[in-house]
Design an enzyme around this catalytic site. Structure first.
Site, short mmCIF file in Angstrom:
data_model
loop_
_atom_site.label_atom_id
_atom_site.label_comp_id
_atom_site.label_asym_id
_atom_site.label_seq_id
_atom_site.Cartn_x
_atom_site.Cartn_y
_atom_site.Cartn_z
N ASP A 272 0.81 -1.23 0.00
CA ASP A 272 0.00 0.00 0.00
C ASP A 272 0.84 1.27 0.00
O ASP A 272 0.31 2.35 -0.20
CB ASP A 272 -0.90 0.05 1.24
CG ASP A 272 -1.97 -1.03 1.20
OD1 ASP A 272 -2.25 -1.52 0.09
OD2 ASP A 272 -2.49 -1.39 2.26
N GLY B 239 -5.96 -0.99 -0.90
CA GLY B 239 -5.65 0.24 -0.18
C GLY B 239 -6.81 0.58 0.72
O GLY B 239 -7.64 1.42 0.39
#
Length: 756
Positions: free
Chosen positions: A137, A180
């Site tokens: 991420d 994410g």
């Protein structure tokens, strides 16, 4: 992660430390037994190109309890381990820090229970911890790039490129959901890299009424004959009231309001898998070596640190400062302070967001300023992947600034022939993912066409030049600025954006196109290594491009785990070739029975690829056989990597903003024209360590070796010893450049990094 594991093991053994694997994360530390194993050099062979992690990773409930940590401490002490290298996200790193803080208490408790003696309490009084951030991420503050992010972007972009072809055929709208939950980095960067129509990220929720503005934008694009729309949604996307925005919700909205044929693709765990990219392998190898150095230098007083990357430099940061800042971002988002959240994510993130906003939405003509300036954009030199992304950014930013943009076909040669036309916003749609140079590019220098080019500049009233290219572009600008005395037409602002696979332009650590070429080389080496594993005892000699610049050979060797790389910058003789052959002969006696040697095309005029191949074949008789492979022009082709798309887009946007500033400064009202004849009006925009800087080309002359077309000093030569150590050579590693501990808050408000 495997590249980091490999680097830590080999660097550890290199400095004569014992190195242990702890399998299955903290769970293995708590369970002990076979989960904690001493490892050798060969244990980490052939893992560089493997995704995931060979030592396993597991979430561990028991490590969250004091009993669990007590057991873990006991297991470590039995083997005399007091240095831990932890690769993971902020959860794993916070756990490691807590473990370190409790260490003394845990030892005392073990002594009270009679499990260890007082001698052991004294001997193992301190636990040192160094962290490396492995998280796709890129959600960890203080580091520009976490291990795994670039590879995840590769997976996303591969999918987007594939979807684009089908969406184009069917006139469809695609909603793509990427990972994410708390960080929109992947969504934002992939939107920037594929020119998505709309992006939803947790840090920057859309304004009230976004439904209307999105639908208006999509239908405008359709009206402009754009056949596909792509919308990217981060899985944690929210609106300004902190309500989730799901990919299904977006799809239903488009179908209901516009009736467009819309499909949802959820990428899911595809993003975590696959082969690591060249960037990730080099990043992780650098971090792994830095982590071992940090552990060796750690004292009881130094705080636990993470090794990370800032721009192009390895740095060390206090672990807890980074964790606290990472948690601050989440807190800001929960409390609806979104601008603050974006700022806390760091400069690189903020930059990406601003660039995306600049390039994705065309303002109505009525709202655009009118400057009456004309700016010409051209490509010079050999094609490099990412040039088109740079042209697209230049055109769109230039139009936003109010200029007319002219595209020059076929470099300076085309310029002289009048191959020049105005180019508009829509003309560059979909260019980011295209390899090569759509405008066309030539190596021809302007010197022999000066008069004709000056004519064309006068005829088309060109007030500024933006040249995207390699070493020829740099030479071209030097020639044009030298011709200013004779031709007033060249007294205009000129800027160069470096784009060449060779990465040999002075004034910049990176050039557009080098990352794509590096990935091509790395992929090919992986395949070649695989072919060698079937036929044991084989050595491959691979020739790479780069002119006299050894960047591709050196970095390719680091990323592919090669045994040697021959480059022009580091002279070698027959004794060195002999030593390499002996090294490989020794290697064939171990369980790793294959070798890989890279050679830059111009590293030595007599020791050619054929010569080295024949030498190795003769000297290796009866021990190993040899094959050679010249990679050739495949290194210039292919779709640009996420790094090159992004770097090209951001650096080119910045260059165009510089042009606007210079045009304002050099416009003479009286004469009604632009007149710029100082050195600082002909610049090269390059990335230097942590910053993007404009440097007058005249000042770069002293830094250039014109005969061999390379900079006199190159940063990546510092990584030479790294490659040799990881290939089991004894060499001295210069640690003067390695990180002193810095502080997160004090990092300059993240001066402009070239990180992606």
């Amino acid at each position: 992660m495997n590249a980091a594991v490999r680097a830590v093991v080999r660097m550890g053994i290199y400095v004569n430390a014992k190195v242990y694997f702890i399998y299955e994360g903290y769970q293995g530390m708590v369970d002990g037994g076979d989960n904690i194993v001493e490892v050798s050099w060969e244990s980490v062979s052939s893992i560089l190109q493997v995704g995931g992690t060979v030592i396993g990773s597991a979430r561990c409930k028991s490590f969250r309890t004091r009993e669990g940590r007590l057991q873990a401490a006991f297991n470590l002490l039995q083997r005399g381990i007091t240095n831990l290298c932890v690769i993971g996200g902020d959860g794993s790193l916070t756990g490691a820090n807590l473990f370190r803080e409790e260490w003394n208490g845990l030892l005392e408790e073990l002594a009270q229970k009679g499990k260890i003696d007082a001698e052991a309490v004294k001997k193992y009084a301190y636990l040192n911890i160094v962290g490396m951030v492995g998280s796709i991420d890129n959600d960890f503050c203080g580091t520009d790039m976490t291990i795994g992010t670039d590879s995840a972007l590769h997976r996303i972009i591969e999918v987007v490129d594939a979807i684009m072809t089908t969406a184009q055929s069917h006139q469809r709208t695609f909603v793509l959901e990427v990972m994410g939950r708390h960080c929109g980095y992947l969504a934002l960067v992939s939107a920037l890299a594929c020119g998505a129509d709309w992006v939803f990220i947790p840090e920057y929720p859309p304004e009230e009424g976004w439904e209307d503005s999105m639908c208006v934008k999509l239908s405008e694009n359709r009206a402009r004959k754009k056949r596909l729309n792509i919308i990217i949604v981060a899985e944690g996307a929210i609106d300004c009231h902190n309500k989730p925005i799901t990919s299904e919700k977006v799809k239903d909205l488009v179908v209901q309001r516009l009736g467009f044929d819309t499909r949802v693709t959820i990428l899911g765990h595809v993003q975590r898998g696959g082969t690591p990219s060249a960037f990730d392998r080099i990043l992780a190898s650098r971090m792994g070596v830095e982590a071992v150095l940090a552990l060796l230098e750690a004292t009881p007083d130094t705080p636990a640190c993470v090794v990370s990357l800032s721009g192009n430099q390895a740095v060390r940061l206090p672990l807890m400062e980074c964790v606290q800042m990472t948690q601050e971002v989440q807190k800001a988002m929960d409390e609806g302070r979104f601008l603050e959240a974006v700022r806390l994510r760091g400069r690189s993130f903020e930059n990406n967001l601003n660039t995306y906003k600049l390039l994705s939405h065309k303002k109505p003509d009525a709202e655009l300023p009118k400057t009456n300036f004309n700016v010409a954009v051209l490509n010079v030199g050999a094609p490099a992947a990412g040039m088109n992304a740079a042209v697209r950014a230049a055109v769109r930013v230039g139009m936003t600034e109010g200029h007319k943009i002219f595209a020059v076909i076929d470099g300076f040669e085309g310029f002289a022939r009048g191959k020049i036309k105005e180019i508009s916003w829509g003309d560059v749609g979909g260019w980011t993912g295209q390899g090569g140079s759509i405008l066309g590019t030539k190596r021809t220098l302007p010197a022999k066409y000066l008069e004709k080019i000056a004519d064309q500049m006068r005829t088309n009233n060109i007030n500024a030049l933006m040249v995207i290219g390699g070493f020829e572009a740099y030479l071209g600008l030097l020639e044009l600025s030298a011709a200013r005395e004779k031709y007033d037409e060249f007294c205009v602002p000129m800027v160069m954006v470096p784009a060449t696979v060779s990465n040999n332009v002075p004034g910049s650590d990176f050039s557009i196109g080098a990352d794509t070429a590096l990935n091509t080389i790395t992929d090919t080496c992986d395949r070649i290594k695989q072919s060698a594993s079937g036929t044991k005892r084989r050595v491959f000699i691979i020739e790479t491009m780069g002119g006299y610049c050894g960047y591709l050979a050196n970095m390719g060797a680091l990323a592919a785990g090669a045994d040697a790389a021959y480059i022009f910058e580091e002279q070698f003789d027959i004794r060195e070739l002999q030593a390499n052959v002996e090294h490989l002969t020794e290697k064939m006696k171990t369980s790793i029975q294959r070798g890989l040697v890279l050679r830059n095309e111009n590293c030595n005029e007599n020791y050619t690829t054929d010569f080295i191949y024949q030498l190795y074949s003769e000297e290796g008789k009866g021990v190993f056989d040899c094959r050679k492979n010249v990679l050739g022009h495949m290194q210039q082709g292919g779709a640009p990597s996420p790094f090159d798309r992004n770097f090209g887009t951001k650096i080119s946007a910045k260059a165009m903003q510089w042009i606007s500033k210079k045009l304002k400064e050099t416009y003479r009202k009286g004469a009604g024209k632009v007149f710029a004849n100082t050195d600082d009006s002909v610049c090269l925009l390059g990335m230097r360590r942590r910053n993007l800087v404009f440097q007058p080309v005249a000042e770069l002359k002293s830094e250039t070796d014109f005969v061999h077309r390379i900079p006199k000093e190159q940063w990546w030569l510092k990584l030479r010893p790294l490659m040799k150590i990881l290939a089991k050579y004894k060499t001295s590693y210069d640690v003067s450049d390695s990180g002193q501990l810095e502080h997160v808050a004090m990092l300059p408000k993240e001066a402009e990094t070239g990180a992606i």
